[in-house]
Design a protein around this motif. Structure first.
Motif, PDB file in Angstrom:
ATOM      1  N   ALA A  79       0.833  -1.215   0.000  1.00  0.00           N
ATOM      2  CA  ALA A  79       0.000   0.000   0.000  1.00  0.00           C
ATOM      3  C   ALA A  79       0.860   1.255   0.000  1.00  0.00           C
ATOM      4  CB  ALA A  79      -0.942   0.002   1.206  1.00  0.00           C
ATOM      5  N   GLU A  80       1.927   1.263   0.795  1.00  0.00           N
ATOM      6  CA  GLU A  80       2.803   2.430   0.860  1.00  0.00           C
ATOM      7  C   GLU A  80       3.569   2.621  -0.453  1.00  0.00           C
ATOM      8  OE1 GLU A  80       1.817   1.111   4.898  1.00  0.00           O
ATOM      9  OE2 GLU A  80       2.747   0.025   3.242  1.00  0.00           O
ATOM     10  N   ALA A  81       3.993   1.526  -1.064  1.00  0.00           N
ATOM     11  CA  ALA A  81       4.707   1.612  -2.344  1.00  0.00           C
ATOM     12  C   ALA A  81       3.788   2.164  -3.432  1.00  0.00           C
ATOM     13  CB  ALA A  81       5.248   0.243  -2.745  1.00  0.00           C
ATOM     14  N   LEU A  82       2.553   1.690  -3.460  1.00  0.00           N
ATOM     15  CA  LEU A  82       1.611   2.157  -4.479  1.00  0.00           C
ATOM     16  C   LEU A  82       1.215   3.608  -4.240  1.00  0.00           C
ATOM     17  CD1 LEU A  82      -0.562  -1.053  -4.940  1.00  0.00           C
ATOM     18  CD2 LEU A  82       1.425  -0.288  -6.289  1.00  0.00           C
ATOM     19  N   ASP A  83       1.082   4.005  -2.977  1.00  0.00           N
ATOM     20  CA  ASP A  83       0.819   5.423  -2.663  1.00  0.00           C
ATOM     21  C   ASP A  83       1.980   6.301  -3.124  1.00  0.00           C
ATOM     22  OD1 ASP A  83      -1.653   4.861  -1.541  1.00  0.00           O
ATOM     23  OD2 ASP A  83      -0.938   4.961   0.535  1.00  0.00           O
ATOM     24  N   ALA A  84       3.202   5.835  -2.883  1.00  0.00           N
ATOM     25  CA  ALA A  84       4.376   6.594  -3.313  1.00  0.00           C
ATOM     26  C   ALA A  84       4.422   6.707  -4.835  1.00  0.00           C
ATOM     27  CB  ALA A  84       5.647   5.928  -2.788  1.00  0.00           C
ATOM     28  N   TRP A  85       4.009   5.654  -5.530  1.00  0.00           N
ATOM     29  CA  TRP A  85       3.990   5.678  -6.996  1.00  0.00           C
ATOM     30  C   TRP A  85       2.972   6.696  -7.497  1.00  0.00           C
ATOM     31  CZ3 TRP A  85       3.136   0.803 -10.528  1.00  0.00           C
ATOM     32  CH2 TRP A  85       3.669   1.052 -11.795  1.00  0.00           C
ATOM     33  N   SER A  86       1.808   6.690  -6.898  1.00  0.00           N
ATOM     34  CA  SER A  86       0.778   7.665  -7.276  1.00  0.00           C
ATOM     35  C   SER A  86       1.287   9.088  -7.057  1.00  0.00           C
ATOM     36  CB  SER A  86      -0.489   7.406  -6.458  1.00  0.00           C
ATOM     37  OG  SER A  86      -1.501   8.299  -6.822  1.00  0.00           O
ATOM     38  N   GLN A  87       1.955   9.302  -5.938  1.00  0.00           N
ATOM     39  CA  GLN A  87       2.483  10.628  -5.615  1.00  0.00           C
ATOM     40  C   GLN A  87       3.593  11.046  -6.575  1.00  0.00           C
ATOM     41  OE1 GLN A  87       1.214  12.851  -3.692  1.00  0.00           O
ATOM     42  NE2 GLN A  87       2.841  14.345  -3.818  1.00  0.00           N
ATOM     43  N   SER A  88       4.496  10.127  -6.906  1.00  0.00           N
ATOM     44  CA  SER A  88       5.595  10.480  -7.813  1.00  0.00           C
ATOM     45  C   SER A  88       5.058  10.844  -9.191  1.00  0.00           C
ATOM     46  CB  SER A  88       6.630   9.354  -7.907  1.00  0.00           C
ATOM     47  OG  SER A  88       6.126   8.217  -8.569  1.00  0.00           O
ATOM     48  N   SER A  89       4.031  10.148  -9.632  1.00  0.00           N
ATOM     49  CA  SER A  89       3.400  10.462 -10.925  1.00  0.00           C
ATOM     50  C   SER A  89       2.810  11.864 -10.915  1.00  0.00           C
ATOM     51  CB  SER A  89       2.289   9.461 -11.234  1.00  0.00           C
ATOM     52  OG  SER A  89       2.769   8.151 -11.268  1.00  0.00           O
ATOM     53  N   LYS A  90       2.141  12.200  -9.825  1.00  0.00           N
ATOM     54  CA  LYS A  90       1.530  13.529  -9.703  1.00  0.00           C
ATOM     55  C   LYS A  90       2.595  14.622  -9.658  1.00  0.00           C
ATOM     56  CE  LYS A  90      -1.562  16.318  -6.796  1.00  0.00           C
ATOM     57  NZ  LYS A  90      -0.917  17.520  -7.302  1.00  0.00           N
ATOM     58  N   LEU A  91       3.659  14.385  -8.923  1.00  0.00           N
ATOM     59  CA  LEU A  91       4.735  15.375  -8.839  1.00  0.00           C
ATOM     60  C   LEU A  91       5.342  15.656 -10.210  1.00  0.00           C
ATOM     61  CD1 LEU A  91       6.572  14.293  -5.560  1.00  0.00           C
ATOM     62  CD2 LEU A  91       5.249  16.395  -5.934  1.00  0.00           C
ATOM     63  N   LEU A  92       5.481  14.620 -11.036  1.00  0.00           N
ATOM     64  CA  LEU A  92       6.034  14.827 -12.375  1.00  0.00           C
ATOM     65  C   LEU A  92       5.076  15.620 -13.262  1.00  0.00           C
ATOM     66  CD1 LEU A  92       7.763  11.383 -12.888  1.00  0.00           C
ATOM     67  CD2 LEU A  92       8.901  13.617 -12.754  1.00  0.00           C
ATOM     68  N   VAL A  93       3.777  15.381 -13.119  1.00  0.00           N
ATOM     69  CA  VAL A  93       2.795  16.192 -13.861  1.00  0.00           C
ATOM     70  C   VAL A  93       2.881  17.637 -13.395  1.00  0.00           C
ATOM     71  CG1 VAL A  93       0.326  16.622 -14.257  1.00  0.00           C
ATOM     72  CG2 VAL A  93       1.217  14.284 -14.375  1.00  0.00           C
ATOM     73  N   ASP A  94       2.859  17.844 -12.099  1.00  0.00           N
ATOM     74  CA  ASP A  94       2.931  19.208 -11.559  1.00  0.00           C
ATOM     75  C   ASP A  94       4.201  19.917 -12.026  1.00  0.00           C
ATOM     76  OD1 ASP A  94       0.540  18.656 -10.235  1.00  0.00           O
ATOM     77  OD2 ASP A  94       1.496  18.417  -8.266  1.00  0.00           O
ATOM     78  N   TYR A  95       5.316  19.206 -11.999  1.00  0.00           N
ATOM     79  CA  TYR A  95       6.583  19.803 -12.423  1.00  0.00           C
ATOM     80  C   TYR A  95       6.521  20.206 -13.901  1.00  0.00           C
ATOM     81  CZ  TYR A  95      11.389  20.462 -13.764  1.00  0.00           C
ATOM     82  OH  TYR A  95      12.539  20.998 -14.289  1.00  0.00           O
ATOM     83  N   THR A  96       6.075  19.303 -14.764  1.00  0.00           N
ATOM     84  CA  THR A  96       6.052  19.626 -16.195  1.00  0.00           C
ATOM     85  C   THR A  96       5.096  20.782 -16.485  1.00  0.00           C
ATOM     86  OG1 THR A  96       4.426  17.901 -16.681  1.00  0.00           O
ATOM     87  CG2 THR A  96       6.742  17.322 -16.966  1.00  0.00           C
ATOM     88  N   GLN A  97       4.004  20.872 -15.736  1.00  0.00           N
ATOM     89  CA  GLN A  97       3.071  21.980 -15.935  1.00  0.00           C
ATOM     90  C   GLN A  97       3.684  23.319 -15.522  1.00  0.00           C
ATOM     91  OE1 GLN A  97      -0.340  20.356 -13.816  1.00  0.00           O
ATOM     92  NE2 GLN A  97      -1.328  19.848 -15.761  1.00  0.00           N
ATOM     93  N   SER A  98       4.679  23.275 -14.650  1.00  0.00           N
ATOM     94  CA  SER A  98       5.308  24.515 -14.184  1.00  0.00           C
ATOM     95  C   SER A  98       6.372  25.035 -15.154  1.00  0.00           C
ATOM     96  CB  SER A  98       5.949  24.294 -12.811  1.00  0.00           C
ATOM     97  OG  SER A  98       7.152  23.541 -12.924  1.00  0.00           O
ATOM     98  N   LEU A  99       6.705  24.267 -16.162  1.00  0.00           N
ATOM     99  CA  LEU A  99       7.779  24.633 -17.083  1.00  0.00           C
ATOM    100  C   LEU A  99       7.298  25.568 -18.184  1.00  0.00           C
ATOM    101  CD1 LEU A  99       9.386  21.108 -17.597  1.00  0.00           C
ATOM    102  CD2 LEU A  99      10.260  22.970 -16.175  1.00  0.00           C
ATOM    103  N   SER A 100       8.257  26.149 -18.867  1.00  0.00           N
ATOM    104  CA  SER A 100       8.020  26.891 -20.106  1.00  0.00           C
ATOM    105  C   SER A 100       8.831  26.201 -21.203  1.00  0.00           C
ATOM    106  CB  SER A 100       8.482  28.338 -19.962  1.00  0.00           C
ATOM    107  OG  SER A 100       9.895  28.370 -19.781  1.00  0.00           O
ATOM    108  N   ASN A 101       8.593  26.564 -22.449  1.00  0.00           N
ATOM    109  CA  ASN A 101       9.398  26.002 -23.532  1.00  0.00           C
ATOM    110  C   ASN A 101      10.882  26.282 -23.311  1.00  0.00           C
ATOM    111  OD1 ASN A 101       7.537  24.643 -25.152  1.00  0.00           O
ATOM    112  ND2 ASN A 101       6.906  26.535 -26.152  1.00  0.00           N
TER     113      ASN A 101
END
Length: 168
Positions: A79-101
């Motif tokens: 459960a903790e591993a899968l929660d961490a996976w869900s969180q890491s995926s979200k962090l990468l989306v958030d990071y890419t959305q914060s970028l510019s070209n």
């Protein structure tokens, strides 16, 4: 490469990871930790490797000086591993959305786990991270079938594009 492209690929990564998380939640402990022949010894080890890589690359991108390599000190269960996976995926989306070209070309210095100092542009790091996760998700499909899981469905990018309005 454009900023919009990497946002789409980050969302695809999150979508595909979420499909795997749902499947993996149904595994029993034997299936989760069963010794298998692949790059890693079990489904659990493979998931921890994917999560660890997503986390460490995210931390490098946001310039954390000494990112922690999750597989070397993980003490939780499925459960903790899968929660961490869900969180890491979200962090990468958030990071890419914060970028510019323009920020995609920014050079990021980092150290590998072994201490070797390297640097790469953001776009190369993101391309690697998402390709790496896709590669290991493919291994998970084979591993899931080996432990008797039969509900594997497609996580192809084409399906994501057809279904992208349904992202969790």
């Amino acid at each position: 490469m454009s900023h919009e492209y990497f946002i789409e690929i980050a969302k695809y990564n999150q979508w595909a990871n979420q499909k795997f998380i749902v499947w993996l939640q149904t595994l029993n402990e034997k299936q989760w930790s069963q010794s298998l022949v692949s790059s890693f010894m079990s489904i659990a080890d493979t998931v921890l490797h994917i999560v660890g890589a997503e986390q460490v690359w995210h931390d490098r991108l946001i310039k954390v000086e000494n990112p922690i390599w999750l597989p070397s000190n993980f003490k939780g269960g499925k459960a903790e591993a899968l929660d961490a996976w869900s969180q890491s995926s979200k962090l990468l989306v958030d990071y890419t959305q914060s970028l510019s070209n323009e920020s995609l070309d920014q050079i990021i210095p980092y150290k590998r786990i072994n201490g070797e100092a390297l640097s790469q542009p953001v776009f190369e790091i993101l391309a690697h991270v998402f390709n790496h996760s896709t590669y290991h998700r493919g291994q998970l499909v084979t591993m899931l079938r080996q432990v008797g899981f039969e509900d594997v469905s497609s996580t192809d990018l084409a399906l994501f594009y057809r279904d992208k309005n349904k992202i969790i």
